[in-house]
Design a protein around this motif. Sequence first.
Motif, PDB file in Angstrom:
ATOM      1  N   ASN A   6       7.964  27.286  26.059  1.00  0.00           N
ATOM      2  CA  ASN A   6       8.830  26.174  26.409  1.00  0.00           C
ATOM      3  C   ASN A   6       9.131  25.290  25.207  1.00  0.00           C
ATOM      4  O   ASN A   6      10.133  24.569  25.195  1.00  0.00           O
ATOM      5  N   ASP A  87       6.706  23.586  34.088  1.00  0.00           N
ATOM      6  CA  ASP A  87       6.603  23.872  32.659  1.00  0.00           C
ATOM      7  C   ASP A  87       5.445  24.810  32.318  1.00  0.00           C
ATOM      8  O   ASP A  87       5.360  25.302  31.186  1.00  0.00           O
ATOM      9  N   TRP A  91      10.598  29.422  31.204  1.00  0.00           N
ATOM     10  CA  TRP A  91      11.982  29.092  31.484  1.00  0.00           C
ATOM     11  C   TRP A  91      12.871  30.117  30.782  1.00  0.00           C
ATOM     12  O   TRP A  91      12.801  30.263  29.565  1.00  0.00           O
ATOM     13  N   ARG A  99      18.408  26.250  31.289  1.00  0.00           N
ATOM     14  CA  ARG A  99      17.309  27.203  31.431  1.00  0.00           C
ATOM     15  C   ARG A  99      16.983  27.279  32.915  1.00  0.00           C
ATOM     16  O   ARG A  99      17.255  26.343  33.668  1.00  0.00           O
ATOM     17  N   LYS A 100      16.390  28.412  33.353  1.00  0.00           N
ATOM     18  CA  LYS A 100      16.192  28.572  34.795  1.00  0.00           C
ATOM     19  C   LYS A 100      14.899  29.297  35.122  1.00  0.00           C
ATOM     20  O   LYS A 100      14.332  30.018  34.292  1.00  0.00           O
ATOM     21  N   GLN A 101      14.466  29.092  36.349  1.00  0.00           N
ATOM     22  CA  GLN A 101      13.373  29.835  36.975  1.00  0.00           C
ATOM     23  C   GLN A 101      13.858  30.228  38.368  1.00  0.00           C
ATOM     24  O   GLN A 101      14.220  29.366  39.155  1.00  0.00           O
ATOM     25  N   ASP A 151      16.897  23.605  34.244  1.00  0.00           N
ATOM     26  CA  ASP A 151      16.544  22.621  33.232  1.00  0.00           C
ATOM     27  C   ASP A 151      17.787  22.311  32.408  1.00  0.00           C
ATOM     28  O   ASP A 151      18.325  23.195  31.726  1.00  0.00           O
ATOM     29  N   VAL A 230      15.761  18.083  35.391  1.00  0.00           N
ATOM     30  CA  VAL A 230      15.255  19.273  36.064  1.00  0.00           C
ATOM     31  C   VAL A 230      15.613  19.160  37.539  1.00  0.00           C
ATOM     32  O   VAL A 230      15.482  18.087  38.141  1.00  0.00           O
TER      33      VAL A 230
END
Length: 266
Positions: A6, A87, A91, A99-101, A151, A230
């Motif tokens: 990260n 975090d 990500w 950025r993504k999850q 994010d 976020v």
Amino acid sequence: MAKEENNRVPVCGCKGIRSCLICEKLKGKRMQDNENSNLRKFIYEPTLGLAVSDEQGVRDSFPFPGVFLWNDFVSPEEERHLVETMDQDYWKESQSGRRKQDFGPKVNFKKQHVRLGGFTGLPPFSRDLVTRMREEPLLQDFEPVEQCNLDYNAARGSAIDPHFDDSWLWGERLVTINLLSDTVVTMSRDEGDVLVSIGLPRRSLLVLYSKARHQWKHAIHRKDIHERRVCSTYRELSPEFLPGGLQEKLGSQLLSLALTFRGVPV
């Protein structure tokens, strides 16, 4: 390892016509400006359910149904814990500086094909959040089957273009929890000359449904990201995947898996 990932030097995840500040500097790209200066601009007033304009001293308004805003849905302490928990996971770079999850099934929307892939359910921290959502009558039967954490960062030029969320797989309500900073959701239509800005405070929950879900595109513009933001967006199944639908069996399998709350990002 996740913390090291990260904190690494950011890279670009943009494809096609999309861009962010990183690729614009490295490759000479330039973000396309999709906002017409001739559009009439309205601000959504949640207490009235109206889109309101006061341009040049002339007040105008119209009903804007399909928006629900829950201020202070999470506390400052919960917000800190949620972001720290996110975090800990990796990500992935995404388009337009985000950025993504992802916590959900593998989907090919063009071919309308769904498979489990590596989906193991929604993350553990969402169990209490989903329970709390259901205290609101609008969400009392809300059963999310997919969660996407995003994010946004001003240094990357994060944004998301005007779009409709899919309605073949995803159902009526889109639920988003906004963390770390205030922002603005901009609503627009392909036809017409109107923009509606929905102020989204830090730690609030937003629901888009009905006309706001199906007749108006939503976007987050670069100019409305000033600090790290976020968010977690939760989606439910469409009628095709619910009892009585053509893909009821698959829908039941996806939902049972999602609500174990044992998931990791896929």
